[in-house]
Design an enzyme around this catalytic site. Structure first.
Site, PDB file in Angstrom:
ATOM      1  N   GLU A   1       0.819  -1.215   0.000  1.00  0.00           N
ATOM      2  CA  GLU A   1       0.000   0.000   0.000  1.00  0.00           C
ATOM      3  C   GLU A   1       0.853   1.264   0.000  1.00  0.00           C
ATOM      4  O   GLU A   1       0.482   2.257  -0.637  1.00  0.00           O
ATOM      5  CB  GLU A   1      -0.936   0.006   1.214  1.00  0.00           C
ATOM      6  CG  GLU A   1      -2.073  -1.011   1.129  1.00  0.00           C
ATOM      7  CD  GLU A   1      -1.629  -2.432   1.402  1.00  0.00           C
ATOM      8  OE1 GLU A   1      -0.503  -2.603   1.918  1.00  0.00           O
ATOM      9  OE2 GLU A   1      -2.405  -3.353   1.113  1.00  0.00           O
TER      10      GLU A   1
ATOM     11  N   HIS B   1     -11.834  -6.529   7.927  1.00  0.00           N
ATOM     12  CA  HIS B   1     -12.580  -6.326   6.680  1.00  0.00           C
ATOM     13  C   HIS B   1     -13.802  -5.459   6.949  1.00  0.00           C
ATOM     14  O   HIS B   1     -14.768  -5.492   6.191  1.00  0.00           O
ATOM     15  CB  HIS B   1     -13.019  -7.677   6.080  1.00  0.00           C
ATOM     16  CG  HIS B   1     -11.879  -8.556   5.684  1.00  0.00           C
ATOM     17  ND1 HIS B   1     -11.224  -9.354   6.580  1.00  0.00           N
ATOM     18  CD2 HIS B   1     -11.252  -8.736   4.500  1.00  0.00           C
ATOM     19  CE1 HIS B   1     -10.246 -10.003   5.968  1.00  0.00           C
ATOM     20  NE2 HIS B   1     -10.237  -9.642   4.705  1.00  0.00           N
TER      21      HIS B   1
END
Lengths: 490, 369
Positions: free
Chosen positions: B104, B174
């Site tokens: 990322e 999540h």
């Protein structure tokens, strides 16, 4: 050309019957070919050196690796040629090949770990010896008198700039300063080997690159004083230079964050089909940051025309490289990411110039990243907030300052060519010194940017919360003017 | 579940394109028309699609209208784990739509460099839960790029998209709603859509906005939210909150998937004679204080709801600002109905979440204060 081919031919003759190493040889000869495109260029780029682990094992009579070693074929590097090589060689004995997502690998019944470090380090490319004389058989790009003298003058200017601004900080005239003492060759020679179309993403010890590109002494002074002529509008500490007209992105104090930016920028240049590359600089400490690894990996995968220049100067503030990493420096890390790399004597102007020149060609023409590890020494303190005698011996610093000074070393070379003299030297130094003193005096007197520049440029336009805050601040300033510095116009 | 909007919304959509606040936003080649989504106008082509399809449409349009737009991130090439990038690589080629390594900080760092050269870099972070390695690049680099350079450089072309929020079974990693971390960073914008139609228009605005933007997409709504979405290129304004339900007794403020829960609470409250005004903030920073303040001046009560943990959540900023501006008008303390101060749990998700009944109870308590 001959140097590279000779080297690889020797290896080829030793390895001829050995299946697995064919891919490596192809790799090496390809590598030499492309780096030798310019016929005057003989840089010793990895992966093939006398010290590579594969060759070392070969020289070891006990080693069976030449028959049973595991070698990867890098599909993207070789395309179909290497595959043909593998297919055309008869499989001896137990040599079975696995075709897996990463490519073809040859199995081996022998459990052999890759060594954590070679006993010999990667070679370091050098052109001038310590006395500034050309080393015999050295291969380098010829440099004209004009360029050589310009490089030398810039190095002297950088040195003088550093001395005077450091003093200015000590006198309390500027709040902070970072010198580049000992690394003038990396700064100037690398800048000289690039073109003005290339984009630069510096760390903070590369003002020489900006100097070479035409940033004036006055512009340097303005930023350090944060006056209204500072392009950065007084927002950052001294030495955080940036100049879009020189394609030099603004310095930020955070380490290594600029490295992935350079990759994205290089990708843009490739998409635009520009004859240009991105270049980014960082120190040995910066290579420990995640951003370094992220960037090298991205550069290899996206095939970006970017040059990574590491100033391995031995120190990250007080942290010596032995506390920083245990790899053989930085050049071998490039190899790990699939990036062509080289180690260069960072205090050798001609070596840096040649290496960066060759790197740029490869980056732009082949759309590939290149990593250059320039080995040098940080002669100065980390910054004006540091006293490096607290963690390293003063005589070590002195030795590097005197015996290994890149400026003196290059001076010897240009003088031996008849391109320089002591008169020219003293003239240059006193002229630069005067210009610098004037620039400082002038920068000191110029007023600071106005208070409104506290709020502008956070976004492209002022959002309501900032308009409100500015209004409230102005009311506060009116009520308590003495709380605020007099040299910032309202 | 469909999100229904009243006539006030339709009206807002038409006039939503006002250029107030002295703010100019250069468009690239977008049209400026806003279609009234309820009109049966023959010129309006609108199809009923879900959120990920709306996002996909926005991305197709972004790449089609700007040859310097790129989409990249983990797994975007085959269409993405939520199918938001379906068809892009085939249509625009793998030099403009490509997979990145699993990193990322690299995705955002690379994106900043691309944007700094004048491109529209549309980066995808696979789940907002994984955005943190990129936090340094976002806060220290993207947000300050223009300011620190004295406006010589900028990375305004950067848009970071990430699915966020509860999904029923996501657990710690999540389900997160990390918007509050980013709302504390001057120099970036944070935008969260509530519906497919909003998502397409807001995302196109974010992509074309000359500032770096973090765009959180409510993953719960990727499939579940279905709505009429005009097929053409349209943009919805940033930093403008929208009153999506008019009322007079209490103001509710929220964003993203939480709005549909809040709307259910409003409907139930109405049965008890409480008239609720519901506001979608849409842009969290810079946020539209005026619209919220105007509503609170009308109702005298405000309730903020978000999935993120209550402590330090963005509701705290809204609460403090409203109290500053509307103290004497307030009839009750500002209420917040939010996630608990725990990591997002799996089995306990129904207990953690700010549910309709938690909101309804709080509406009643606030109104009866």
């Amino acid at each position: 050309m001959t140097f590279c081919l000779k080297n690889s031919r020797n290896i080829i003759s030793k390895l001829k019957p050995k299946v697995g190493l064919l891919s490596l040889m192809k790799q090496s000869s390809d590598c030499c070919y492309s780096s030798c495109l310019n016929h005057s260029n003989h840089c010793n780029f990895l992966p093939v050196t006398a010290t590579s682990p594969f060759v070392k094992q070969l020289k070891n009579p006990d080693s069976n690796s030449h028959k049973k070693g595991r070698f990867f074929v890098f599909e993207r590097f070789e395309s179909t040629t290497a595959e043909k090589q593998i297919a055309s060689v008869p499989n001896g004995e137990d040599n079975q090949v696995l075709n897996f997502p990463g490519g073809k690998v040859i199995f081996s019944p022998e459990m052999r770990f890759l060594s954590e470090s070679p006993s010999l380090h990667a070679h370091c490319y050098r052109v001038l010896d310590d006395n500034g004389q050309l080393i015999r058989h050295s291969n380098f790009i010829q440099v004209s008198e004009d360029i050589a003298v310009k490089m030398y003058s810039n190095m002297v200017t950088l040195q003088t700039l550093d001395t005077i601004f450091y003093e200015a900080q000590r006198q309390g005239r500027i709040s902070f300063y970072v010198t580049t003492i000992g690394e003038e060759a990396i700064n100037i020679a690398s800048a000289a080997a690039l073109t003005l179309d290339d984009f630069v993403f510096p760390q903070y010890r590369e003002p020489g690159v900006l100097l070479w590109r035409g940033f004036t002494l006055q512009e340097f002074a303005n930023q350090c004083f944060g006056n209204k002529a500072d392009y950065g509008k007084g927002r950052q500490m001294p030495i955080h230079y940036g100049s879009n007209k020189h394609k030099y992105f603004t310095v930020s104090s955070t380490i290594a964050t600029q490295i992935p930016h350079a990759v994205g920028a290089a990708y843009s240049l490739k998409m635009d089909k520009k004859d240009a590359c991105a270049v980014t600089y960082f120190g040995d400490g910066g290579t420990s940051e995640g951003d370094f690894h992220a960037a090298l990996n991205f550069a290899a995968v996206t095939e970006a025309p970017v040059i990574f220049i590491c100033r391995n100067n031995g120190w990250a503030i007080s942290t010596p490289t032995s506390d920083q990493f245990r790899s053989d420096g930085i050049a071998v890390r490039g190899q790990a990411y699939g990036v062509r790399s080289i180690r260069v004597d960072g205090n050798d102007v001609l070596a840096i110039y040649s290496a960066v020149h060759a790197a740029r060609k490869m980056a732009v023409n082949e759309h590939r990243p290149i990593l250059i590890e320039a080995v040098t020494y940080r002669v100065g303190h980390h910054s004006t907030s540091d006293d490096s005698t607290k963690y390293r011996p003063a005589d070590e610093i002195e030795w590097w300052r005197m015996a290994r000074d890149p400026v003196t070393r290059f001076r010897k070379w240009i003088e031996s060519n008849g391109w320089w003299s002591s008169e020219a030297e003293s003239q240059l130094r006193s002229s630069i010194r005067n210009q610098l003193l004037q620039a400082i005096q002038l920068a000191e007197k110029v007023e600071k940017p106005p208070v409104k520049d506290l709020f502008t440029d956070v976004y492209d336009d002022l959002p309501p919360n900032l308009r409100e805050q500015e209004k409230l601040l102005r009311e506060t300033i009116n009520r308590h003017p003495k709380d605020y510095p007099a040299d910032v116009p309202l | 579940m469909k999100l229904e909007m009243g006539t006030g919304t339709a009206l807002r959509n038409i006039i939503g394109r006002r250029f107030g606040h002295g703010w100019k936003r250069p468009f690239s080649t977008a049209t400026c028309d806003v279609e009234n989504q309820h009109s049966a106008n023959a010129n309006t082509n609108a199809k009923s699609i879900n959120l990920y399809s709306a996002i996909n449409q926005a991305l197709h349009i972004a790449l089609e209208t700007d040859p310097r737009a790129f989409v990249f991130g983990e797994d975007v090439s085959f269409g993405g784990v939520f199918r938001c990038t379906t068809g892009l690589a085939d249509r625009f080629g793998k030099t403009r739509v490509f997979n990145t390594p699993l990193c990322e900080q690299g995705i955002v760092g690379f994106g900043i460099g691309l944007a700094a050269m004048g491109n529209r870099a549309i980066a995808e972070i696979q789940f907002a839960d994984y955005i943190y390695p990129a936090f340094d690049q976002i806060v220290n680099e993207a947000a300050k790029f223009r300011y620190r350079s004295g406006n010589q450089f900028n990375c305004g072309g950067l848009t970071i998209r990430a699915p966020y929020g509860a999904v029923g079974h996501g657990g710690h990693y999540h389900s997160q709603s990390p918007e509050a971390f980013f709302c504390h960073v001057p120099g970036i914008k944070v935008v969260i859509p509530r519906s497919p139609m909003q998502a397409k228009g807001l995302l196109l605005s974010c992509i074309r906005d000359p500032n770096p933007v973090v765009f959180f997409e409510p993953k719960w709504l990727y499939r579940l939210a279905v709505g009429e979405v005009p097929e053409h290129d349209y943009m919805l304004p940033l930093s403008e909150a929208e009153v999506i339900r008019k009322g007079s007794d209490i103001t509710l403020v929220g964003w993203g998937a939480q709005l549909s829960i809040m709307e259910q609470a409003c409907i139930d409250a109405e049965k008890d004679g409480i008239s609720c005004e519901l506001i979608d903030l849409k842009t969290l920073i810079p946020w539209d204080k005026e619209t919220v303040e105007a509503s609170v001046r009308k109702t005298g009560r405000v309730l903020i709801s978000h999935e993120a943990p209550v402590t330090g959540g963005f509701g705290a900023e809204i609460s403090a600002s409203i109290v500053e501006r509307c103290f004497l008008r307030l009839e009750a303390p500002v209420a917040r109905v939010c996630g608990l101060d725990t990591p997002f749990p799996l089995v306990f998700e129904p207990f953690y979440m700010p549910t309709k009944n938690k909101i309804l109870d709080t509406i009643k308590a606030t109104v009866n204060y």
